[in-house]
Scaffold this active site. Structure first.
Site, mmCIF file in Angstrom:
data_model
loop_
_atom_site.group_PDB
_atom_site.id
_atom_site.type_symbol
_atom_site.label_atom_id
_atom_site.label_comp_id
_atom_site.label_asym_id
_atom_site.label_seq_id
_atom_site.Cartn_x
_atom_site.Cartn_y
_atom_site.Cartn_z
ATOM 1 N N LYS A 30 -12.392 -2.126 6.653
ATOM 2 C CA LYS A 30 -11.663 -2.996 7.570
ATOM 3 C C LYS A 30 -12.249 -2.913 8.975
ATOM 4 C CE LYS A 30 -8.602 -3.238 4.092
ATOM 5 N NZ LYS A 30 -7.836 -2.334 3.236
ATOM 6 N N ASP A 68 -1.963 6.678 6.267
ATOM 7 C CA ASP A 68 -2.956 5.734 5.768
ATOM 8 C C ASP A 68 -3.255 4.781 6.925
ATOM 9 O OD1 ASP A 68 -4.421 3.703 4.658
ATOM 10 O OD2 ASP A 68 -3.016 3.254 3.030
ATOM 11 N N TRP A 82 0.833 -1.212 0.000
ATOM 12 C CA TRP A 82 0.000 0.000 0.000
ATOM 13 C C TRP A 82 0.860 1.251 0.000
ATOM 14 C CZ3 TRP A 82 -4.294 -1.100 -1.963
ATOM 15 C CH2 TRP A 82 -4.973 -2.270 -1.626
HETATM 16 C C1 LIG Z 1 -7.234 -1.952 2.074
HETATM 17 C C2 LIG Z 1 -6.176 -0.913 2.127
HETATM 18 C C3 LIG Z 1 -6.069 0.087 1.155
HETATM 19 C C4 LIG Z 1 -6.969 0.137 -0.061
HETATM 20 O O1 LIG Z 1 -8.175 0.657 0.270
HETATM 21 P P1 LIG Z 1 -9.309 0.928 -0.839
HETATM 22 O O2 LIG Z 1 -10.378 1.505 0.021
HETATM 23 O O3 LIG Z 1 -9.644 -0.408 -1.428
HETATM 24 O O4 LIG Z 1 -8.765 1.868 -1.837
HETATM 25 C C5 LIG Z 1 -5.088 1.043 1.309
HETATM 26 N N1 LIG Z 1 -4.252 1.031 2.354
HETATM 27 C C6 LIG Z 1 -4.320 0.070 3.312
HETATM 28 C C7 LIG Z 1 -3.360 0.106 4.465
HETATM 29 C C8 LIG Z 1 -5.279 -0.927 3.229
HETATM 30 O O5 LIG Z 1 -5.347 -1.868 4.163
#
Ligand SMILES: *Cc1c(COP(=O)(O)O)cnc(C)c1O
Length: 360
Positions: free
Chosen positions: A196, A172, A102
């Site tokens: 999540k 993030d 990511w």
């Molecule tokens: C799942 C995830 C993403 C991607 O998220 P989307 O909402 O599918 O764009 C980005 N960063 C992390 C750390 C993730 O776990």
């Protein structure tokens, strides 16, 4: 009705109470004669849902007054571009820490808009640790520093946040937001996809310090500009109403169960059960160094791909679903977000012990 133990990394399991509440409200929301999916986002019923969800998130995370809470769409992946587009000012420079897939995507996207320095990386060891960071790692003229707090695929998490001084820290937090207390005032921007720890997919949370709003360059798409959403209470266009309603139910559930502090304790306990088993097992091994282990996503392996495969298949038959590791790492991964019950971890460990016995 039968519910499985769902270890999915995302979209992930939701509290049963939340699903049942949504089910009861589904076709007639509190006597309105319509579903939340069918009502105007400008009406009073939806407006109340929207405001309450924002307020409850503020309460849960103790978000200071000088931060805006935005409900946007496009996933965390859209924020990979929105962050540089909003925060790159004169210098157009940012520092990124590369701790996995990511982070890499965030870096690639930011590079399209300015100068990105990867100040540290754990790629040399398949991202199974968090690199050491000290203040001198960061460029004095960077517009921001970007980290991924919890690495969903590799199962690492920052044991402490890096000290970036006056440079805004952007995070993030997709896979560990609300999993334990975070001091929001340490960050310039926090963003997270909902799927999540918060609700179904389709909602992205952005928590942004007010002084960082309004610096975006002219060519930024209106919908990516934090100012647009801050000025319109996240209703510039139609928000993800039903998902925000679901997120609101999850926030209610969290508040009724002791808030983020209590979630953190429970998550520690749950993860502890699995790590403790892994650390004494002669067959299964955790892949992440001890200090940097995630309490949300726990990858593990037997060291034998065929045996991994057998384990995943037998687990599936026994109602432990979605334990297969990410396609880029293989092995197994147990994602145990807030809504995942402790009982499920205990039963998984019993099952693993049995599997170990019959395969030794
Ligand atoms: C799942 C995830 C993403 C991607 O998220 P989307 O909402 O599918 O764009 C980005 N960063 C992390 C750390 C993730 O776990």
């Amino acid at each position: 009705m039968s519910r499985c133990f769902n270890f999915s990394a995302g979209p992930a399991n939701l509290p049963l109470e939340v699903l049942e509440k949504a089910q009861r409200d589904l076709v007639d929301y509190q006597g309105t004669g319509m579903s939340v999916m069918e009502m105007s986002h400008r009406g009073k019923d939806y407006t109340a849902i929207h405001q309450k969800a924002q307020q409850d998130l503020r309460t849960l995370m103790a978000i200071p007054e000088n931060y805006q809470v935005l409900f946007v769409q496009g996933g965390a992946s859209t924020q990979f571009a929105a962050v540089p587009l909003n925060l790159f000012s004169a210098a157009r420079k940012a520092d990124y820490v590369n701790t996995g897939a990511w982070s890499k995507k965030a870096i690639a996207e930011a590079r399209r808009y300015g100068e990105v320095t990867v100040v540290a990386s754990s790629e040399d060891n398949t991202f199974n640790y968090i690199p050491e960071l000290s203040p001198e790692h960061f460029s004095k003229d960077a517009d921001y520093v970007h980290i991924t707090s919890n690495n969903t695929i590799y199962g690492t998490c920052y044991p402490t946040l890096p000290e970036t001084g006056s440079i805004p820290l952007v995070c993030d937090m997709s896979s560990d937001i609300l999993s334990k207390p975070y001091d929001v005032s340490r960050f310039g921007v926090i963003y997270a996809g909902a799927q999540k720890n918060i609700g179904p997919s389709g909602l992205t949370i952005v928590i942004v310090r007010e002084d960082l709003i309004g610096q975006a360059q002219d060519f930024i798409p209106t919908m990516m500009n934090y100012q647009t959403h801050a000025d319109n209470n996240s209703m510039f266009n139609t928000p993800a109403c039903f998902i925000i309603y679901m997120a609101g139910l999850v926030f209610d559930w969290m508040l009724a169960n002791g808030g983020v502090e209590a979630m953190g304790k429970r998550n520690q306990e749950k993860a502890g059960i699995l790590y403790q088993f892994l650390d004494q097992s002669n067959l299964f091994k955790a892949t992440v160094s001890e200090a940097d282990r995630s309490i949300m996503n726990i990858p593990f392996v037997t060291g034998n791909a065929d045996l991994d495969q057998q384990f995943i298949q037998q687990a599936e038959v026994n109602n432990f679903k979605t334990l297969k590791g990410h396609r880029s790492v293989g092995g197994m991964r147990a994602s145990i977000y807030n809504a995942f019950p402790k009982e499920g971890v205990e039963k998984l460990v019993d099952f693993m012990a049995e599997f170990e016995k019959s395969n030794s």
